[in-house]
Every structure is written in structure tokens, then in C-alpha cells.
Enzyme design. Sequence first.
Site, short mmCIF file in Angstrom:
data_model
loop_
_atom_site.label_atom_id
_atom_site.label_comp_id
_atom_site.label_asym_id
_atom_site.label_seq_id
_atom_site.Cartn_x
_atom_site.Cartn_y
_atom_site.Cartn_z
CE LYS A 22 -48.41 5.07 -35.28
NZ LYS A 22 -49.35 5.97 -34.59
CG ASN A 23 -47.06 8.85 -34.05
OD1 ASN A 23 -47.99 8.38 -34.73
ND2 ASN A 23 -46.80 8.45 -32.82
CB CYS A 118 -58.59 4.16 -28.17
SG CYS A 118 -57.11 4.78 -27.45
NE ARG A 123 -54.64 8.43 -27.34
CZ ARG A 123 -54.09 7.95 -28.44
NH1 ARG A 123 -54.40 6.73 -28.84
NH2 ARG A 123 -53.23 8.66 -29.14
CG ASP A 306 -46.06 5.86 -28.53
OD1 ASP A 306 -47.07 5.65 -27.85
OD2 ASP A 306 -46.00 6.76 -29.41
NE ARG A 398 -54.16 2.06 -35.76
CZ ARG A 398 -54.26 2.75 -34.63
NH1 ARG A 398 -54.67 2.14 -33.54
NH2 ARG A 398 -53.96 4.02 -34.58
N1 EPU Z 1 -54.95 14.83 -23.20
C1 EPU Z 1 -56.02 15.46 -22.62
N2 EPU Z 1 -56.74 16.36 -23.39
C2 EPU Z 1 -56.42 16.61 -24.68
C3 EPU Z 1 -55.32 15.96 -25.27
C4 EPU Z 1 -54.59 15.06 -24.49
O1 EPU Z 1 -56.33 15.25 -21.45
O2 EPU Z 1 -57.11 17.43 -25.32
C5 EPU Z 1 -54.15 13.89 -22.40
C6 EPU Z 1 -54.20 12.45 -22.92
O3 EPU Z 1 -55.34 11.76 -22.47
C7 EPU Z 1 -52.90 11.89 -22.36
C8 EPU Z 1 -51.96 13.09 -22.44
O4 EPU Z 1 -52.79 14.25 -22.52
O5 EPU Z 1 -53.07 11.53 -21.03
C9 EPU Z 1 -51.01 13.09 -23.61
O6 EPU Z 1 -51.70 12.74 -24.79
P1 EPU Z 1 -51.31 13.32 -26.22
O7 EPU Z 1 -52.34 14.31 -26.62
O8 EPU Z 1 -49.89 13.77 -26.20
O9 EPU Z 1 -51.44 12.03 -27.12
P2 EPU Z 1 -51.85 12.04 -28.64
O10 EPU Z 1 -51.43 13.30 -29.26
O11 EPU Z 1 -53.28 11.62 -28.78
C10 EPU Z 1 -49.63 11.08 -29.60
C11 EPU Z 1 -49.21 9.89 -30.42
C12 EPU Z 1 -49.36 8.63 -29.58
C13 EPU Z 1 -48.46 8.78 -28.35
C14 EPU Z 1 -48.82 10.05 -27.58
C15 EPU Z 1 -47.90 10.34 -26.41
C16 EPU Z 1 -49.71 10.56 -32.67
C17 EPU Z 1 -50.56 10.38 -33.88
N3 EPU Z 1 -50.04 9.81 -31.62
O12 EPU Z 1 -50.98 10.85 -29.22
O13 EPU Z 1 -48.89 7.55 -30.37
O14 EPU Z 1 -48.61 7.67 -27.51
O15 EPU Z 1 -48.78 11.19 -28.46
O16 EPU Z 1 -46.59 10.44 -26.83
O17 EPU Z 1 -48.76 11.32 -32.69
C18 EPU Z 1 -48.74 5.32 -31.04
O18 EPU Z 1 -48.04 5.69 -31.99
O19 EPU Z 1 -48.88 4.09 -30.72
C19 EPU Z 1 -49.44 6.31 -30.23
C20 EPU Z 1 -50.46 6.00 -29.43
#
Ligand code: EPU
Length: 419
Positions: A22-23, A118, A123, A306, A398
Site C-alpha cells: 500500500k505505502n 487522526c 501527524r 505499523d 483501507r
Molecule cells: N512528523 C512531523 N511533521 C511532519 C511530518 C511528520 O512532526 O511534517 C512526525 C509525525 O507526527 C510522526 C513522525 O514525524 O511522529 C513520523 O511520521 P511520518 O511522516 O514518517 O509518517 P507518515 O509519512 O505520515 C507513513 C506511513 C504510515 C507509517 C509512518 C511511519 C504512508 C502512506 N504512511 O506515514 O503508515 O506509520 O510513515 O512509518 O506511507 C499505515 O500504513 O498504517 C500507516 C499509518
Amino acid sequence: MDKLLIDGGQPLSGSVKVSCAKNSVLPMLCASVLPAQGVVELENVPHLQDVTTTTRLLVQMGVSVTMDEFMNISLDPSAIHNFYAPYDLVKTMRSSILVLGPLLTRFGQAKVSLPGGCAIGLRPVDMHLKALEQMGAEIKVDKGYITAKSKRLKGTNIVFEKKSVTGTENIIMAASLAKGVTKIKNAASEPEISDLCMFLNKMGAKISGYGTDIIEIDGVDTLRGTRHKPLPDRIEAGTFMIAAAITEGDVEINNIMPEHSSAVIEKLIEAGAEITSTNSSVRVKMKQRPKAVNIETNAYPYFPTDMQAQMTALNAIAEGESFVIENIFENRFMHVQELERMGASIKVSNNTANIFGTKKLLGAPVMATDLRASASLILAGLAAEGTTEIGRVYHIDRGYDCIEEKLQLIGARISRKPM
Ligand code: EPU
């Protein structure tokens, strides 16, 4: 709203095939918005609600999306006319923020709804926005929308204060067609990011260093269409590995890249599982009650957040006491109170769950609160005595492709009850 009914207590056995990640698929779908000559084709895309939501978002922008019976998706952006991602489509799926970089690159402007909070934490997307500003974009956040404007983005040095998966991906996509070189320091190194980079390089981008924490993107003038098969889903694979372990079963998980699941495999070995792997499969055999294992989540290659909820379910029935530390999201223990309804004994304090393994969980009505939490409830239901009824299964739809069919094939007594 449908419910899942699980009659637990059945050791799972047989083999199961994992779908594409998915990701990996979601950022690639968003990349189709980038200005490229030609059509982007993705092979064997999993049948997931998040894929449907993303394609709806792309269609309303004017991307022409077609799909064949093998779930090969073809994306033709030649008639794209709209740089707007409305709240209605973005609210259910945080990854929609991934259209921001590509839209800005194509149109010089974008209007994308803030994804909002969420269940697993706040996030924020501040790092995405700050990095785009450093590349020359003017960004305003007003009434729940991000509006961004820029001439051609300019390559620059970006240092992320935290590792962010979609943050890294958004900037990689935006930088692919920027003027000059962009260097991302403290980049995330998840396999799905490398997969995106390989896909973009096939489109003509010049990206190097992916898989490490410094990624360099040498902006090009044009991209072209391409065909790509996204990598296998390491989180789906890990979930099936735990399904084998939690039911004291024997399951071969096929079509995977075992090296992407090393942190999970190590913990399963510590829990007492016998593991045999080839370069595309892992067989998990658990002959006795699993032993409790401590885990601490962190960015790849460490234990993935995850997989935290699923490992918490395993620890709930394991022999002994364990600690699960969640370092990525501040509110990712929503599954705990549902597991407690099934008899689990867990104390949560800040980012740590202290789990006292109980020999047996008992089936109960429970509610899914997010995608991976719902996977943990399914796992608990598979191990529990009696019937577990899981509500709000739209969360599982999802991100898991045909979950109940795949589990049925390896002997699970699971069915869907339409409401
Ligand atoms: N963060 C910030 N500011 C930002 C971006 C992130 O503070 O601008 C923080 C987040 O709040 C979190 C940390 O940085 O504490 C890491 O978050 P990240 O940005 O890596 O998460 P994401 O990109 O929103 C993706 C996956 C998630 C997975 C996370 C961590 C996708 C579409 N989603 O989310 O997948 O948990 O990385 O590995 O790639 C899932 O598949 O169930 C899922 C939630």
C-alpha cells in the site's frame, strides 16, 4: 457498517501470497500527477480502499484512470486540469498530502486540504511545507487548506528535523523536476521510498542515495511514462507471520522480500518461532505458546510502528511480561483497551505498554480504531477462545487486500457480516 466474525482457537497452516505494498502504491499514484510525457502503469495494485480513494482524487483532477482484471492500473494525466484536493477526499487518508509536491510542480500552484488529526496522533505536515518553502514555494495555510504557489522549484539543501516517510517522498517528487540539485539530509530510508525512487528514475528522474539517510535529486527538465510493479507489502507479510505465531500454526508467506521484515523476524525468533526463508518467502512455525518479547518502534530498519499493534496482540497471549515502546506516534495504543475487553492485561503509561501475558483471550465484541489496530484485533480474535466480533472494519479494508479470504485459505474461521 460491516463486521468481521472470527471463531478463534484454530492453528493456521498453509501458504499465503502477499500483495503489493500500500505505502509504495499510494505515492506512485500521486506521482502520476507530475508533468510527464506518457502514461504511468502500475502492475498488480492491491484492492484497497486507500487505492480507490486516491484514484477518485486523481480522477477529479482530470487524470484518466483505467484498470484491468489483473489490477494493472494505467494513469494518463494528459487531460489533468485541476490543482485542488478537496477535504472530502483528503479527510480519510493522510497520504493525500503526497499530491502537494507533484501538483505544485505541474501547475506552479496547488490547493490541498490539510489532512487533519487522526486516531494514531496529530501527524502534522509542517516539515513538508517548510521544505517546499526552502525550494521557493510560497505557502499559506488558511481555513483548513494549504495553498502553495511557485515558479519552477529550486534545488536546495533540506535537513529534516525528524525522519518522515511521506515528507521525504513529497520532496523527492517535487525535486525531480526542480532546477538544480536537492539534497535531503535525515531522509527516511523505508523500502517504499527506495521503490518510489526506482519508479521515478524509470520515468527519467535522477535520484541517488535512496535507502540511506542522504538522498540527492538532480532535477531534470522532463519525465516520461513508465510501467512498474510495486514491491511486496512488508506490513501485510509481518501481520501473517504473527498470525502463524499467535495461533501456534505453520504458515508459509510467499511473494515477499524477507530482508524488509528482518526486525519482525528477529522478534519472532526471540518469541520461539522456527523461521525458514528463501529469497521470496518466510515460513513461520510456532510449536508452543510464544514467549513475551520487548519491542521499541523506530524508523526503518528498526521495528516498524505499523507492526506495533500486531506484536502487542502477540505479547498479550505470550508467556511472560513485556514492554512495547512506541516512538513514532503519540497515540498509537488505541487497540489496548479493545484487547483488554478480550482479557488482555496491559498498562499504558505515556509511550510504553507494559503487557502481562495471559494464557487465553476470550472472544468479545470489539471495535477497530485504525488500520493496524484492526489487524491486531483480528490476530487476537484468531487466538481467542470463542467468537470475536470486530466493528468498523472499514479501517482494515483501507490497507489489507482480501484479508478474510487470505486468512480463510490458511484455515481461519473468519467471515464478514454485512450490516
Ligand atoms: N512528523 C512531523 N511533521 C511532519 C511530518 C511528520 O512532526 O511534517 C512526525 C509525525 O507526527 C510522526 C513522525 O514525524 O511522529 C513520523 O511520521 P511520518 O511522516 O514518517 O509518517 P507518515 O509519512 O505520515 C507513513 C506511513 C504510515 C507509517 C509512518 C511511519 C504512508 C502512506 N504512511 O506515514 O503508515 O506509520 O510513515 O512509518 O506511507 C499505515 O500504513 O498504517 C500507516 C499509518
